[in-house]
Scaffold this motif. Structure first.
Motif, PDB file in Angstrom:
ATOM      1  N   ARG A  83     -12.930  -0.459 -18.738  1.00  0.00           N
ATOM      2  CA  ARG A  83     -12.019  -1.050 -17.697  1.00  0.00           C
ATOM      3  C   ARG A  83     -11.503   0.062 -17.040  1.00  0.00           C
ATOM      4  NH1 ARG A  83      -6.542  -1.842 -19.944  1.00  0.00           N
ATOM      5  NH2 ARG A  83      -7.229  -1.199 -22.053  1.00  0.00           N
ATOM      6  N   VAL A  84     -11.419  -0.284 -15.714  1.00  0.00           N
ATOM      7  CA  VAL A  84     -10.918   0.729 -14.831  1.00  0.00           C
ATOM      8  C   VAL A  84      -9.400   0.389 -14.260  1.00  0.00           C
ATOM      9  CG1 VAL A  84     -11.307   1.993 -12.551  1.00  0.00           C
ATOM     10  CG2 VAL A  84     -13.093   1.573 -14.252  1.00  0.00           C
ATOM     11  N   GLU A  85      -8.593   1.325 -14.113  1.00  0.00           N
ATOM     12  CA  GLU A  85      -7.256   1.036 -13.731  1.00  0.00           C
ATOM     13  C   GLU A  85      -6.870   2.049 -12.579  1.00  0.00           C
ATOM     14  OE1 GLU A  85      -4.619   1.207 -17.239  1.00  0.00           O
ATOM     15  OE2 GLU A  85      -5.249  -0.438 -18.014  1.00  0.00           O
ATOM     16  N   ALA A  86      -6.117   1.464 -11.680  1.00  0.00           N
ATOM     17  CA  ALA A  86      -5.714   2.259 -10.537  1.00  0.00           C
ATOM     18  C   ALA A  86      -4.540   2.770 -11.043  1.00  0.00           C
ATOM     19  CB  ALA A  86      -5.199   1.497  -9.331  1.00  0.00           C
ATOM     20  N   GLY A  87      -4.456   4.264 -10.607  1.00  0.00           N
ATOM     21  CA  GLY A  87      -3.166   5.025 -10.846  1.00  0.00           C
ATOM     22  C   GLY A  87      -2.490   5.183  -9.752  1.00  0.00           C
ATOM     23  N   GLY A  88      -1.099   5.888 -10.289  1.00  0.00           N
ATOM     24  CA  GLY A  88      -0.153   6.179  -9.222  1.00  0.00           C
ATOM     25  C   GLY A  88      -0.774   6.860  -7.969  1.00  0.00           C
ATOM     26  N   GLY A  89      -1.833   7.524  -8.142  1.00  0.00           N
ATOM     27  CA  GLY A  89      -2.379   8.526  -7.134  1.00  0.00           C
ATOM     28  C   GLY A  89      -3.005   7.702  -6.139  1.00  0.00           C
ATOM     29  N   ALA A  90      -3.637   6.470  -6.545  1.00  0.00           N
ATOM     30  CA  ALA A  90      -4.260   5.592  -5.530  1.00  0.00           C
ATOM     31  C   ALA A  90      -3.257   4.814  -4.685  1.00  0.00           C
ATOM     32  CB  ALA A  90      -4.948   4.499  -6.281  1.00  0.00           C
ATOM     33  N   ILE A  91      -2.106   4.409  -5.051  1.00  0.00           N
ATOM     34  CA  ILE A  91      -0.925   3.910  -4.199  1.00  0.00           C
ATOM     35  C   ILE A  91      -0.391   4.905  -3.090  1.00  0.00           C
ATOM     36  CG2 ILE A  91       1.307   2.846  -4.282  1.00  0.00           C
ATOM     37  CD1 ILE A  91       0.463   2.031  -7.473  1.00  0.00           C
ATOM     38  N   CYS A  92      -0.232   6.219  -3.828  1.00  0.00           N
ATOM     39  CA  CYS A  92       0.325   7.424  -2.892  1.00  0.00           C
ATOM     40  C   CYS A  92      -0.799   7.665  -1.850  1.00  0.00           C
ATOM     41  CB  CYS A  92       0.706   8.679  -3.627  1.00  0.00           C
ATOM     42  SG  CYS A  92       2.009   8.275  -4.673  1.00  0.00           S
ATOM     43  N   PHE A  93      -2.075   7.651  -2.272  1.00  0.00           N
ATOM     44  CA  PHE A  93      -3.185   7.856  -1.469  1.00  0.00           C
ATOM     45  C   PHE A  93      -3.087   7.006  -0.111  1.00  0.00           C
ATOM     46  CE2 PHE A  93      -7.358   8.707   0.354  1.00  0.00           C
ATOM     47  CZ  PHE A  93      -7.034  10.057   0.947  1.00  0.00           C
ATOM     48  N   GLY A  94      -3.034   5.688  -0.653  1.00  0.00           N
ATOM     49  CA  GLY A  94      -3.052   4.566   0.402  1.00  0.00           C
ATOM     50  C   GLY A  94      -1.891   4.756   1.202  1.00  0.00           C
ATOM     51  N   GLY A  95      -0.672   5.043   0.764  1.00  0.00           N
ATOM     52  CA  GLY A  95       0.489   5.430   1.545  1.00  0.00           C
ATOM     53  C   GLY A  95       0.258   6.336   2.692  1.00  0.00           C
ATOM     54  N   VAL A  96      -0.527   7.353   1.991  1.00  0.00           N
ATOM     55  CA  VAL A  96      -0.666   8.673   3.067  1.00  0.00           C
ATOM     56  C   VAL A  96      -1.527   8.161   4.428  1.00  0.00           C
ATOM     57  CG1 VAL A  96      -2.143  10.777   3.100  1.00  0.00           C
ATOM     58  CG2 VAL A  96      -0.544  10.413   1.262  1.00  0.00           C
ATOM     59  N   VAL A  97      -2.620   7.396   3.970  1.00  0.00           N
ATOM     60  CA  VAL A  97      -3.490   6.998   4.932  1.00  0.00           C
ATOM     61  C   VAL A  97      -2.885   6.020   5.932  1.00  0.00           C
ATOM     62  CG1 VAL A  97      -5.626   5.653   5.299  1.00  0.00           C
ATOM     63  CG2 VAL A  97      -5.661   7.159   3.440  1.00  0.00           C
ATOM     64  N   VAL A  98      -1.867   5.090   5.480  1.00  0.00           N
ATOM     65  CA  VAL A  98      -1.221   4.175   6.394  1.00  0.00           C
ATOM     66  C   VAL A  98      -0.257   5.139   7.265  1.00  0.00           C
ATOM     67  CG1 VAL A  98       0.172   2.395   6.398  1.00  0.00           C
ATOM     68  CG2 VAL A  98      -1.571   2.178   4.932  1.00  0.00           C
ATOM     69  N   LEU A  99       0.121   6.113   6.586  1.00  0.00           N
ATOM     70  CA  LEU A  99       1.389   6.636   7.191  1.00  0.00           C
ATOM     71  C   LEU A  99       0.788   7.620   8.416  1.00  0.00           C
ATOM     72  CD1 LEU A  99       3.857   7.446   4.341  1.00  0.00           C
ATOM     73  CD2 LEU A  99       4.376   6.099   6.430  1.00  0.00           C
ATOM     74  N   THR A 100      -0.241   8.362   8.081  1.00  0.00           N
ATOM     75  CA  THR A 100      -0.886   9.200   9.199  1.00  0.00           C
ATOM     76  C   THR A 100      -1.354   8.030  10.260  1.00  0.00           C
ATOM     77  OG1 THR A 100      -3.045   8.908   7.838  1.00  0.00           O
ATOM     78  CG2 THR A 100      -1.671  10.809   7.578  1.00  0.00           C
ATOM     79  N   MET A 101      -1.905   6.912  10.138  1.00  0.00           N
ATOM     80  CA  MET A 101      -2.235   6.212  11.151  1.00  0.00           C
ATOM     81  C   MET A 101      -1.078   5.645  11.718  1.00  0.00           C
ATOM     82  SD  MET A 101      -5.015   3.666   8.958  1.00  0.00           S
ATOM     83  CE  MET A 101      -5.409   2.624  10.341  1.00  0.00           C
ATOM     84  N   MET A 102      -0.108   5.234  11.110  1.00  0.00           N
ATOM     85  CA  MET A 102       1.009   5.116  12.091  1.00  0.00           C
ATOM     86  C   MET A 102       1.913   6.196  12.924  1.00  0.00           C
ATOM     87  SD  MET A 102       3.180   2.634   9.269  1.00  0.00           S
ATOM     88  CE  MET A 102       4.404   2.186  10.067  1.00  0.00           C
ATOM     89  N   ALA A 103       1.535   7.398  12.307  1.00  0.00           N
ATOM     90  CA  ALA A 103       2.049   8.468  12.996  1.00  0.00           C
ATOM     91  C   ALA A 103       1.166   8.764  14.416  1.00  0.00           C
ATOM     92  CB  ALA A 103       1.882   9.874  11.921  1.00  0.00           C
ATOM     93  N   SER A 104       0.042   8.581  14.109  1.00  0.00           N
ATOM     94  CA  SER A 104      -0.977   8.987  15.073  1.00  0.00           C
ATOM     95  C   SER A 104      -0.671   7.729  16.331  1.00  0.00           C
ATOM     96  CB  SER A 104      -2.290   9.022  14.836  1.00  0.00           C
ATOM     97  OG  SER A 104      -2.697   7.881  14.245  1.00  0.00           O
ATOM     98  N   LEU A 105      -0.570   6.642  15.705  1.00  0.00           N
ATOM     99  CA  LEU A 105      -0.206   5.557  16.810  1.00  0.00           C
ATOM    100  C   LEU A 105       1.120   5.739  17.567  1.00  0.00           C
ATOM    101  CD1 LEU A 105      -1.276   2.123  14.713  1.00  0.00           C
ATOM    102  CD2 LEU A 105      -2.067   3.302  17.328  1.00  0.00           C
ATOM    103  N   SER A 106       2.216   6.066  16.728  1.00  0.00           N
ATOM    104  CA  SER A 106       3.419   6.274  17.558  1.00  0.00           C
ATOM    105  C   SER A 106       3.583   7.461  18.415  1.00  0.00           C
ATOM    106  CB  SER A 106       4.510   6.274  16.315  1.00  0.00           C
ATOM    107  OG  SER A 106       4.248   7.386  15.687  1.00  0.00           O
TER     108      SER A 106
END
Lengths: 208, 551
Positions: free
Chosen positions: A172-195
């Motif tokens: 089985r495959v489990e997501a680690g904390g890194g995946a959550i952080c990375f998702g956060g990074v992508v979302v935050l950079t998008m918000m930064a470029s939008l603002s």
């Protein structure tokens, strides 16, 4: 080269951000609304630089755990393997699929870092009122806005694998904390470029 | 902003500060908290990093190979590098936080791979999962970061209950790591290590005896090598001794505590490992006496370790056999060194020593010097005719000229006399020589002639003597028959004889009555017979008359 450009502000005009209707600029933009669509009129995005800075810093902070923490944990009956982004890239490269390694590397490493650098350049140059190469900077902004969401590739892959690879005993495959952080990074950079308001690039007076 | 035509002052318009705190700054704050939290958690989870040196990194993979303690994962290999001199592999392992106790000075690390040895097969699971690094966490408090890995798994882990001991042996025999230790043929421990003494004269073995059997090891316990199949061809004949099938293959150590009760031996106690049970069970020989013996005869069959026998008691053993050339006698000589343990004589030795004026270190020597003066001699004897083993016997032999070995410091020269086996050999040789001198051919010829003569004689007897003999016998039989007829109970001779005897009887009676009558009446000789009733009664002649007469 930009001698021909006259901005709307210089001409005492203002455009609606929603419908693009051009109007006479009122004395106080605050509180006024578009004559056609009724959307509130803003001269510039409010607190553009401040928000952009905030999101960018948050993204950069999260980028560290995103790379150091486990992105994905693969569990088989005999072993459990933790993979970070870079170990995944190396694994793909060693495993003989350099194309995949390159894609993952570009999407997960180069794009976020490129975005950080681009946003930093934009923010610093606007705050210092630099008049250099406004067209180039505008193009840079357009690019980062376009490619930003492609960084989510990694997160999608992990999400798909976690959902699909569920053979309980055998693997089985489990997501680690890194995946959550990375998702956060992508979302935050998008918000930064939008603002970020690209018009700020043109607000500084032309050097004479 | 400030200039005004009317002169009325304008209110101060306070522009909101550009960097006034806005809610958007909560985003990086939260990100920082989350990120830091994750990092701190990871950092908290991560224990110390250690390096382990192995000979080879076979089966170890970076980022994959685990460090396991009791099959629980407590770390992971981060990187594998060669050491600076390229002789070893340096494996860097990240320990989990809760396993930081594993990084102590006496922890031991080894690679668990599929392994088949005499003790069994282990690590089969690693065939599929790949190798992993096993650890035996030490008890030390002192932390350490660099370790040397073991090439084989340790036989005893730190958490096993029991005690370790050291055995000193002359050689390793067929023992090896993991060889079992037996107590009353129950496997109670194993050999966990061995090393050569620094001077190379002995081997030190480390054994581990599991609880609760470790309490049977007491300070005066004897250990012996119970390895394999012990086939020995000694003067006592062939001897085969084994402990168990495993020990036949893998070797083994057995021990036996003394009969009396003793407290258990301390951890790490040193013991001597005897070669076999017999020597372990032999009485402890504290007093030793070295002997020098010289033999001019063959020492074939006399081996180092052969017994020195005194009246059936094994008093010592041969330690060395040297060859010398005796220039004077122009003969080769065997100089045999032996050691004897006088205390094996028991009470005899004690009383012999008691006769000495002073009892000191030289006492055993002087006891034996005195015995030599009482014609104690050494002699080579055959212990086993089948294997040709010989031994040295000490005995009181006044016959023969004793041979003396050249004196040597620290050793007592024991006079020797030619061995009984030697004498027997000589005698047998003499007998054989004599037998060879007998002219068997001549004897054979003569014997044949004699037999031929005898044959002729027999023929003569058969042809001539036998028929005559037959006739003679026939006649003899006839004679005997007529004799028988004549003498038979119905024969005429017999009847005649009976009649004659009756007549004689009658005549004798008449004569008696006559004599009686005459005695009584002698006058009747002259006068004739009177009619006397007495006379009548006594007279047998008229029996009718007597019967009629009343008594």
């Amino acid at each position: 080269m930009s001698t021909a450009i006259r901005t709307a502000t210089e001409m005492g005009l203002i455009g609606c951000r929603r419908c693009g209707h051009v109007m006479q600029r009122p004395e106080t933009v605050e509180g006024s609304s578009c004559a056609r669509c009724g959307a509130p009129l803003r001269w510039r995005k409010p607190q553009s630089l401040e928000r952009c800075w905030a999101f960018l810093i948050a993204a950069m902070i999260l980028y560290i755990p995103a790379n150091t923490l486990t992105m994905m944990r693969t569990i088989n009956p005999f072993n459990a393997t933790d993979d970070t982004i870079m170990s995944g890239v190396i694994y793909l490269w060693v495993a003989g699929t350099p194309e995949l390694a390159a894609i993952v590397f570009v999407a997960s490493v180069m794009v976020p870092i490129g975005k950080f650098i681009a946003l930093l350049i934009l923010l610093i140059s606007v705050q210092r009122g630099s008049p250099h190469d406004r067209v180039g900077r505008t193009r840079m902004y357009r690019i980062i806005e376009k490619i930003g969401h492609w960084s989510m590739l990694d997160v999608f892959v992990v999400a798909l694998l976690v959902a699909l690879v569920r053979f309980d005993l055998f693997g089985r495959v489990e997501a680690g904390g890194g995946a959550i952080c990375f998702g956060g990074v992508v979302v935050l950079t998008m918000m930064a470029s939008l603002s970020f308001d690209p018009r700020l690039i043109w607000d500084t007076p032309e050097k004479t | 902003m400030t200039d005004n035509d009317s002169g009325v002052p304008e209110p101060v318009v306070r522009r909101p500060s550009r960097w006034q705190f806005s809610l958007v700054w909560l985003v990086p704050l939260v990100a920082a908290v989350v990120g830091l939290g994750l990092l701190i958690r990871t950092w908290m989870m991560a224990g110390p990093t250690i390096t382990i040196q192995f000979k080879t990194a076979e089966g170890i993979e970076e980022g994959k190979t685990q460090l396991r303690f009791k099959e629980v994962v407590i770390g992971k290999v981060r990187s594998i590098e060669l050491t600076d001199d390229f002789t070893q592999v340096k494996v860097t392992v990240d320990l989990n936080k809760h396993a930081s106790r594993a990084a102590v000075a006496d922890s031991r690390f080894w690679v668990v791979r599929p392994r088949a040895d005499l003790g069994g097969v282990s690590g089969l699971g690693t065939l599929l999962s790949g190798a992993y690094i096993g650890v035996d966490i030490g008890k030390s408090e002192e932390s350490q970061r660099a370790f040397k890995g073991l090439e084989v798994p340790p036989a005893v882990t730190n958490d096993s209950q029991g005690r370790g001991f050291r055995l000193v042996a002359k050689d390793l025999g067929s023992l090896n790591l993991g060889s079992p230790v037996y107590y009353r043929r129950v496997p109670v421990g194993r050999v966990v290590g061995y090393e050569m003494d620094p001077d190379g004269r002995a081997v030190s073995l480390q054994i581990f005896v599991d609880a609760p059997y470790d309490r049977f090891v007491t300070p005066s316990t004897t250990f012996w090598n119970a390895s394999g199949v012990d086939v020995s061809a000694g003067p006592q004949g062939f001897k085969l001794n084994t402990q168990s099938l495993v020990s036949v293959i893998a070797g083994g150590v057995a021990f036996q505590p003394p009969e009396r009760n003793e407290p258990p031996a301390a951890e790490g106690g040193r013991f001597r490992l005897y070669d076999d049970m017999a020597s372990a069970m032999a009485p402890q020989d504290k007093v030793q006496l070295a002997l020098r013996l010289r033999f001019y005869q063959s020492v074939r069959g006399l081996a180092v370790g052969a017994p020195v026998d005194f009246h059936g008691l094994q008093l010592g053993e041969i330690t060395k056999i040297d060859f010398e050339y005796d220039a004077q006698r122009q003969r080769f000589a065997a100089d045999v060194s032996a050691v004897i343990y006088p205390e094996r004589l028991g009470n005899a030795y004690l009383s012999l020593r008691g006769q000495l004026k002073q009892a000191d270190d030289e006492a055993p020597r002087r006891v034996f010097e005195r015995l030599i003066s009482q014609s104690l001699r050494a002699q080579l004897r055959s212990g086993n005719l089948l294997t040709g083993q010989q031994y040295v016997a000490l005995d009181f032999l006044s016959k023969g000229e004793p041979t003396l070995a050249p004196p040597q410091a620290g050793a007592l020269t024991m006079p020797t006399v030619p061995g009984s086996f030697d004498q027997i050999q000589t005698q047998i040789t003499n007998i054989v020589d004599k037998i060879e001198k007998i002219p068997f051919d001549e004897i054979g010829l003569q014997l044949r002639d004699s037999l031929r003569d005898a044959n002729q004689l027999l023929k003569t007897l058969d042809g001539k003597v036998a028929p005559e003999m037959q006739q003679t016998l026939e006649q003899a039989r006839l004679t005997l028959r007529s004799a028988e007829e004549a003498l038979g109970s119905d024969g005429p001779m017999q009847q005649d004889l009976r009649g004659t005897l009756e007549s004689v009887d009658r005549a004798a009676r008449s004569l008696r009555s006559l004599t009686e009558g005459l005695q009584r009446n002698p006058q009747s000789l002259l006068r004739g017979k009177p009619d006397d009733p007495v006379l009548l009664r006594l007279s047998p002649l008229p029996p009718q008359g007597l019967e009629q007469t009343p008594p």
